[in-house]
Design a protein around this motif. Structure first.
Motif, short mmCIF file in Angstrom:
data_model
loop_
_atom_site.label_atom_id
_atom_site.label_comp_id
_atom_site.label_asym_id
_atom_site.label_seq_id
_atom_site.Cartn_x
_atom_site.Cartn_y
_atom_site.Cartn_z
N ASP A 23 -1.62 -7.08 20.21
CA ASP A 23 -1.26 -8.41 19.72
C ASP A 23 -1.46 -8.49 18.21
O ASP A 23 -0.66 -9.11 17.49
N LEU A 24 -2.52 -7.87 17.73
CA LEU A 24 -2.77 -7.85 16.29
C LEU A 24 -1.69 -7.08 15.55
O LEU A 24 -1.15 -7.55 14.53
N ILE A 25 -1.33 -5.92 16.06
CA ILE A 25 -0.30 -5.10 15.41
C ILE A 25 1.02 -5.84 15.37
O ILE A 25 1.74 -5.82 14.36
N GLU A 26 1.36 -6.52 16.45
CA GLU A 26 2.62 -7.28 16.49
C GLU A 26 2.63 -8.35 15.40
O GLU A 26 3.66 -8.58 14.75
N ARG A 27 1.50 -8.99 15.19
CA ARG A 27 1.40 -10.02 14.17
C ARG A 27 1.56 -9.45 12.76
O ARG A 27 2.05 -10.14 11.85
N LEU A 28 1.17 -8.21 12.57
CA LEU A 28 1.15 -7.61 11.24
C LEU A 28 2.46 -6.90 10.86
O LEU A 28 2.61 -6.48 9.71
N LYS A 29 3.36 -6.76 11.78
CA LYS A 29 4.60 -6.03 11.51
C LYS A 29 5.35 -6.65 10.33
O LYS A 29 5.44 -7.87 10.19
N GLY A 30 5.87 -5.77 9.47
CA GLY A 30 6.60 -6.21 8.29
C GLY A 30 5.73 -6.36 7.06
O GLY A 30 6.22 -6.67 5.97
N ASN A 31 4.41 -6.13 7.21
CA ASN A 31 3.48 -6.25 6.10
C ASN A 31 2.84 -4.90 5.78
O ASN A 31 2.67 -4.06 6.65
N LYS A 32 2.47 -4.75 4.54
CA LYS A 32 1.71 -3.59 4.09
C LYS A 32 0.24 -3.88 4.37
O LYS A 32 -0.32 -4.86 3.87
N VAL A 33 -0.41 -3.03 5.20
CA VAL A 33 -1.74 -3.37 5.72
C VAL A 33 -2.72 -2.21 5.55
O VAL A 33 -2.41 -1.07 5.89
N MET A 34 -3.90 -2.53 5.04
CA MET A 34 -5.01 -1.58 4.95
C MET A 34 -5.99 -1.86 6.09
O MET A 34 -6.50 -2.97 6.22
N PHE A 35 -6.26 -0.85 6.92
CA PHE A 35 -7.19 -0.99 8.03
C PHE A 35 -8.52 -0.31 7.70
O PHE A 35 -8.56 0.73 7.03
N LEU A 88 3.38 0.63 12.97
CA LEU A 88 3.58 0.13 11.61
C LEU A 88 4.15 1.18 10.66
O LEU A 88 4.63 0.84 9.57
N GLN A 89 4.04 2.44 11.04
CA GLN A 89 4.59 3.55 10.27
C GLN A 89 4.16 3.52 8.80
O GLN A 89 2.97 3.51 8.51
N GLU A 90 5.11 3.47 7.86
CA GLU A 90 4.76 3.59 6.44
C GLU A 90 4.01 2.37 5.91
O GLU A 90 3.48 2.40 4.79
N ASN A 91 3.95 1.30 6.66
CA ASN A 91 3.22 0.11 6.22
C ASN A 91 1.73 0.17 6.57
O ASN A 91 0.98 -0.75 6.23
N ALA A 92 1.31 1.22 7.26
CA ALA A 92 -0.09 1.36 7.66
C ALA A 92 -0.85 2.20 6.65
O ALA A 92 -0.46 3.32 6.32
N TYR A 93 -1.96 1.65 6.15
CA TYR A 93 -2.85 2.36 5.23
C TYR A 93 -4.25 2.34 5.84
O TYR A 93 -4.61 1.41 6.57
N PHE A 94 -5.04 3.36 5.51
CA PHE A 94 -6.36 3.47 6.13
C PHE A 94 -7.43 3.71 5.07
O PHE A 94 -7.24 4.52 4.16
#
Length: 235
Positions: A146-158, A174-180
């Protein structure tokens, strides 16, 4: 001003002393030891290394949740005991805030996630806006999908311990929008918690040592089991 910070919200435990100019010292341990057995020795060793005592501290800061129910209670008991016994100011800071704050300068949404079991996470969303650190939603406990679905389309640091559990799923969705976060800022650190507490100390924004209770978000397993038994007895 000088703050003693105590972090105990997850598997890692940490203590730090920070002042207005620098982090004077920090001890961090992420190992299979109970917080109840290591927190006070860590505090004692930290103060000894700095050649100071609790009398040299202006305030005690502690992780205020969410996170491990047991860890939070142990940390709060230690912090409240020190603050009350030595008449020190008391400040509780969310470990989610502390983790996100450590991702300074990231140009996107910062999303700390802590393991809440059964693929659920404790989380909140943050951003840096023209040098200002902002929380942009309420603390929540929800399913990782549910969290991932909410974040789709955004650049996100986890960041956070749940990042390690769900990294593959996050990348897949999230593919290229996922940062760690790097290993150095993956887990909540007492130094980051202490810096946020220091900002509040300067503002006079303190917590009441007698009335403060942790941010649990949801009931503990023991509380849920108790309610389940009570409902069953009433049937």
């Amino acid at each position: 001003m000088r703050v003693l910070a105590i972090e105990s919200s997850c598997s890692a435990a940490g203590v730090a002393v920070i002042n207005e100019e620098k982090v004077e010292s920090e001890i961090f341990l992420d190992y299979k030891l109970q917080h109840s057995t290591i927190l006070f020795p860590m505090i004692e060793n930290l103060l000894k290394l700095l050649e100071i005592t609790i009398n040299d501290i202006d305030a005690v800061a502690v992780s205020g949740g969410p996170g491990s129910f047991t860890g939070l209670r142990i940390g709060l008991a230690a912090a409240k005991g020190i603050a009350q016994g030595r008449n020190k100011k008391f400040i509780a800071v969310s470990s989610l805030d502390a983790m996100a704050f450590a991702q300074v300068g990231f140009d996107g949404i910062i999303c700390p996630i802590m393991n809440a079991l059964r693929d659920n996470v404790y989380t909140c969303l943050y951003r840096w806006n023209e040098g200002r650190f902002e929380r942009i939603c309420e603390y929540e406990a929800l399913h990782i999908k549910d969290l991932i679905e909410r974040l789709k389309g955004n650049k996100v640091m986890f960041c956070g311990d749940a990042m390690l559990l769900h990294k593959n799923t996050i990348i897949e969705e999230l593919q290229e929008n996922a940062y760690f976060a790097p290993k150095t800022s993956l887990m909540p650190k007492a130094s980051a918690l202490g810096e946020l507490a220091l900002l509040r100390l300067k503002e006079g924004n303190l917590d009441n040592i007698y009335t403060y209770s942790p941010i649990y978000i949801r009931q503990s397993q023991a509380e849920r089991e108790y309610e389940r038994r009570m409902r069953k007895n009433l049937e």
